[in-house]
Each structure stands twice: as C-alpha cells, then as structure tokens.
Design a protein around this motif. Structure first.
Motif, mmCIF file in Angstrom:
data_model
loop_
_atom_site.group_PDB
_atom_site.id
_atom_site.type_symbol
_atom_site.label_atom_id
_atom_site.label_comp_id
_atom_site.label_asym_id
_atom_site.label_seq_id
_atom_site.Cartn_x
_atom_site.Cartn_y
_atom_site.Cartn_z
ATOM 1 N N HIS A 37 -24.990 -24.156 81.620
ATOM 2 C CA HIS A 37 -23.676 -24.495 81.065
ATOM 3 C C HIS A 37 -23.577 -24.003 79.618
ATOM 4 N N ALA A 38 -23.945 -22.740 79.414
ATOM 5 C CA ALA A 38 -24.023 -22.190 78.068
ATOM 6 C C ALA A 38 -22.675 -21.763 77.513
ATOM 7 N N SER A 39 -21.645 -21.632 78.353
ATOM 8 C CA SER A 39 -20.379 -21.036 77.922
ATOM 9 C C SER A 39 -19.197 -21.797 78.498
ATOM 10 N N TRP A 40 -18.097 -21.792 77.749
ATOM 11 C CA TRP A 40 -16.854 -22.357 78.276
ATOM 12 C C TRP A 40 -15.879 -21.261 78.706
ATOM 13 N N ALA A 41 -16.319 -20.009 78.729
ATOM 14 C CA ALA A 41 -15.450 -18.890 79.081
ATOM 15 C C ALA A 41 -15.021 -18.969 80.550
ATOM 16 N N VAL A 42 -13.830 -18.465 80.809
ATOM 17 C CA VAL A 42 -13.289 -18.358 82.162
ATOM 18 C C VAL A 42 -12.842 -16.912 82.355
ATOM 19 N N PRO A 43 -13.136 -16.302 83.491
ATOM 20 C CA PRO A 43 -12.672 -14.929 83.715
ATOM 21 C C PRO A 43 -11.164 -14.818 83.493
ATOM 22 N N GLU A 44 -10.745 -13.749 82.855
ATOM 23 C CA GLU A 44 -9.366 -13.583 82.390
ATOM 24 C C GLU A 44 -8.304 -13.857 83.456
ATOM 25 N N PRO A 45 -8.464 -13.411 84.704
ATOM 26 C CA PRO A 45 -7.412 -13.668 85.691
ATOM 27 C C PRO A 45 -7.125 -15.149 85.922
ATOM 28 N N GLY A 90 -23.524 -26.792 72.472
ATOM 29 C CA GLY A 90 -24.752 -26.538 71.717
ATOM 30 C C GLY A 90 -25.954 -26.131 72.537
ATOM 31 N N ALA A 91 -25.892 -26.274 73.859
ATOM 32 C CA ALA A 91 -27.078 -25.992 74.680
ATOM 33 C C ALA A 91 -27.442 -24.510 74.660
ATOM 34 N N GLY A 92 -26.445 -23.646 74.672
ATOM 35 C CA GLY A 92 -26.727 -22.211 74.625
ATOM 36 C C GLY A 92 -27.398 -21.809 73.324
ATOM 37 N N ALA A 93 -26.952 -22.392 72.212
ATOM 38 C CA ALA A 93 -27.555 -22.088 70.916
ATOM 39 C C ALA A 93 -28.998 -22.562 70.863
ATOM 40 N N VAL A 94 -29.273 -23.750 71.414
ATOM 41 C CA VAL A 94 -30.653 -24.248 71.453
ATOM 42 C C VAL A 94 -31.514 -23.336 72.318
ATOM 43 N N THR A 95 -30.996 -22.937 73.469
ATOM 44 C CA THR A 95 -31.758 -22.082 74.380
ATOM 45 C C THR A 95 -32.090 -20.747 73.732
ATOM 46 N N PRO A 149 -48.652 -19.686 86.965
ATOM 47 C CA PRO A 149 -47.223 -19.737 87.277
ATOM 48 C C PRO A 149 -46.429 -20.303 86.109
ATOM 49 N N PRO A 150 -45.175 -19.902 85.986
ATOM 50 C CA PRO A 150 -44.377 -20.334 84.833
ATOM 51 C C PRO A 150 -43.860 -21.756 84.986
ATOM 52 N N VAL A 151 -43.488 -22.326 83.858
ATOM 53 C CA VAL A 151 -42.807 -23.610 83.810
ATOM 54 C C VAL A 151 -41.313 -23.333 83.656
ATOM 55 N N ILE A 152 -40.500 -23.923 84.520
ATOM 56 C CA ILE A 152 -39.055 -23.797 84.397
ATOM 57 C C ILE A 152 -38.568 -24.860 83.415
ATOM 58 N N VAL A 153 -37.892 -24.422 82.365
ATOM 59 C CA VAL A 153 -37.361 -25.329 81.347
ATOM 60 C C VAL A 153 -35.847 -25.150 81.309
ATOM 61 N N SER A 154 -35.129 -26.180 81.697
ATOM 62 C CA SER A 154 -33.669 -26.132 81.768
ATOM 63 C C SER A 154 -33.092 -26.937 80.609
ATOM 64 N N VAL A 155 -32.167 -26.324 79.852
ATOM 65 C CA VAL A 155 -31.649 -26.924 78.623
ATOM 66 C C VAL A 155 -30.180 -27.308 78.809
ATOM 67 N N HIS A 156 -29.879 -28.562 78.512
ATOM 68 C CA HIS A 156 -28.524 -29.091 78.648
ATOM 69 C C HIS A 156 -28.198 -29.979 77.447
ATOM 70 N N SER A 157 -26.925 -30.348 77.353
ATOM 71 C CA SER A 157 -26.528 -31.379 76.395
ATOM 72 C C SER A 157 -25.603 -32.362 77.105
ATOM 73 N N HIS A 193 -41.723 -28.152 86.007
ATOM 74 C CA HIS A 193 -40.415 -27.990 85.386
ATOM 75 C C HIS A 193 -40.116 -29.191 84.499
ATOM 76 N N VAL A 194 -39.153 -29.002 83.620
ATOM 77 C CA VAL A 194 -38.640 -30.089 82.796
ATOM 78 C C VAL A 194 -37.201 -29.741 82.432
ATOM 79 N N ILE A 195 -36.357 -30.761 82.431
ATOM 80 C CA ILE A 195 -34.963 -30.615 82.026
ATOM 81 C C ILE A 195 -34.789 -31.373 80.712
ATOM 82 N N PHE A 196 -34.241 -30.694 79.714
ATOM 83 C CA PHE A 196 -33.914 -31.348 78.442
ATOM 84 C C PHE A 196 -32.416 -31.618 78.390
#
Length: 283
Positions: free
Chosen positions: A36-44, A64-69, A150-158, A225-228
């Motif tokens: 949920h990093a953006s509030w943009a909507v496709p122009e149409p 703010g989640a996109g900036a933190v990520t 293997p990687p750790v999935i880290v999901s960032v939210h606000s 994994h971890v969700i913030f």
C-alpha cells in the motif's frame, strides 16, 4: 467499463507502473514488500469518484509506509517491491475472491468508482495492478528460495490511530502467521530500543483473515516472515520515516542471527550488511 478503450500499449504502460522494484543486493537475506505504498489511481479511473483528501487518507494507502520501505531498503541493501496503485483500485494484499479486493466501502467512506464493478472490470484491474506486483515478487523469489539461506519476507504497513471509532495505542505492531519465534524476537528488539508498547499481532491478528503476500509468498514457501504496522501519525515527514526505518533495521539485525539457516549455523548480518555513512534520524 473504464479502461476498455485503452490500447495494448497504454495497458502495458499502466501495468508497468503497478510495481516499483528496488533491486538491492543478492546477499541480503531480507526481501521487503509494501503493498500500500501509493494512493495513485490509473488515469482512466480518475480518483474513483473521491476527493483527493479522502484518497490520500489512510483508506487510499498506508501513509508513510512507502517512505519507510525505501529507507529500509537503502539501509539494509535489501530488494524491495512497492505497489504503485491505491489499495482502493485493487487491494494487493487480498485474494481476488475477497470482498474487499475492490472495496465499495472503506472505514465508512463510500467509494463511488467501486460500486457495481463488473467481472470484466475486476479482471482488468487485476491485470493492471495486482498481477504485475505479485508476478514480480514471485519471479524474484523463484531465483532466491533455492539458496542455502532462504530470505525473510518483511512486509511494511502503517495504520490509522483510530479505526471504527476505537483508539489504537501501539506505536508499532509486529505481526505474523504460524511460527512466531522470529517476529517475537523482532518485537523484543524494538522494546530494547525503548519503543513501547509493541503490539504482537496488533492492531489486528493476521491469522483471522487474508494477507495475500504472507499467505502466498511466505507461508506457502515456509519462509520466515514479519509484518510491521507503524502508526501513521508517527510518520509525518521524511525524518520520521528514516527514524522508523532505522528502528526496524536495528530490530531485524538483532533478530536475524538467531534465525536458523540451512548449512550456515544461522544468519550473520556482518556478511551482508554495510552501515550507511549517513545513519541519522534527521535527514
């Protein structure tokens, strides 16, 4: 149906904007996602019938989640996948069958552009916004999950300080599904930095509902994994986002060495993490 007159080239261009990828380094055992990093909507689709104040509020994105990520990716040298469109256009953290995949109502706000969405339009939105994000993450994971570590999935939210009229007192929540040993170590490391109270599966319990990224990309692959979830009134500017990126990075660095990794005896952050020259909270 909006978008039905777009050419193939226009549709492809809109799909390319659906995910922003920060490549990171192959050695980093962390993969970041921000659905949920953006509030943009496709122009149409305009603003889906909403005024900009509503679309830029918490119902349209995770403030703010996109900036933190982005700051966290730089701090850790980690690859990151950031969704390019509003959660109201398509909810990238839900299965397409979920009732809020295209939400007609969000936190009491009616979304005019999401009323009576036809199956054809739902399919088009999925193709433009949901598929590119998850396919990009899927492709990356296919290239790294066979590694000994293997990687750790880290999901960032606000999250909003109040939901449905109820206060949410936690400055940050650490969430997970299933095995909670690693997330609990992360939560303890945050508390060690003086951050209290740290919510554990708060402000919501992901076990009670769908979390598409964790369900499909982490749990299904048996990846840690971890969700913030960071309270969005604490993310008012770039300095605040950088401060939370530092806090989260420090918590991950503290918890990662205790995470078993096949053939390595555990993850050793010093093998991949290089401190930035400008590790400050005021930039």
């Amino acid at each position: 149906m909006r978008g039905h007159t777009l050419s193939t080239d226009q549709l492809e261009q809109l799909a390319r904007q659906a995910v922003h990828i920060l490549p990171g380094t192959a050695a980093a055992p962390v993969i970041l996602t921000c659905e949920h990093a953006s509030w943009a909507v496709p122009e149409p689709w305009g603003n889906l019938g909403l005024d900009e104040a509503s679309l830029t509020d918490h119902i349209g994105w995770d403030i703010g989640a996109g900036a933190v990520t982005t700051a966290l990716a730089e701090r850790l040298g980690a690859p990151a996948f950031l969704a390019g469109y509003s959660r109201l256009f398509v909810e990238c953290n839900r299965m397409p069958s979920a009732p809020d995949f295209i939400a007609p109502l969000s936190d009491g706000v009616l979304v005019p552009g999401n009323q009576n969405v036809s199956p054809a339009e739902k399919s088009l939105r999925k193709k433009l916004a949901f598929d590119p994000f998850h396919q990009a993450l899927e492709q990356h994971l296919e290239g790294v999950t066979a590694l000994p570590r293997p990687p750790v999935i880290v999901s960032v939210h606000s999250f909003t300080p109040r939901m449905a009229g109820q206060p949410r007192p936690w400055p940050v929540g650490v969430l997970w599904k299933g095995d909670g040993r690693f997330p609990r170590a992360v939560a303890q490391a945050l508390e060690g930095q003086g951050i209290t109270p740290v919510g554990r599966n708060q402000p919501y319990d992901p076990g009670a509902g769908e979390t598409m990224t964790v369900d499909i990309h982490a749990v299904a692959r048996k990846l840690p994994h971890v969700i913030f979830e960071i309270r969005n009134d604490l993310l008012g500017d770039t300095a605040a986002a950088n401060q939370w990126a530092n806090r989260i990075a420090n918590s991950l660095l503290a918890a990662l060495p205790g995470l078993p990794a096949a053939g390595t005896g555990g993850i050793q952050p010093e093998l991949w993490y290089k401190p930035l020259a400008a590790e400050r909270t005021d930039n």
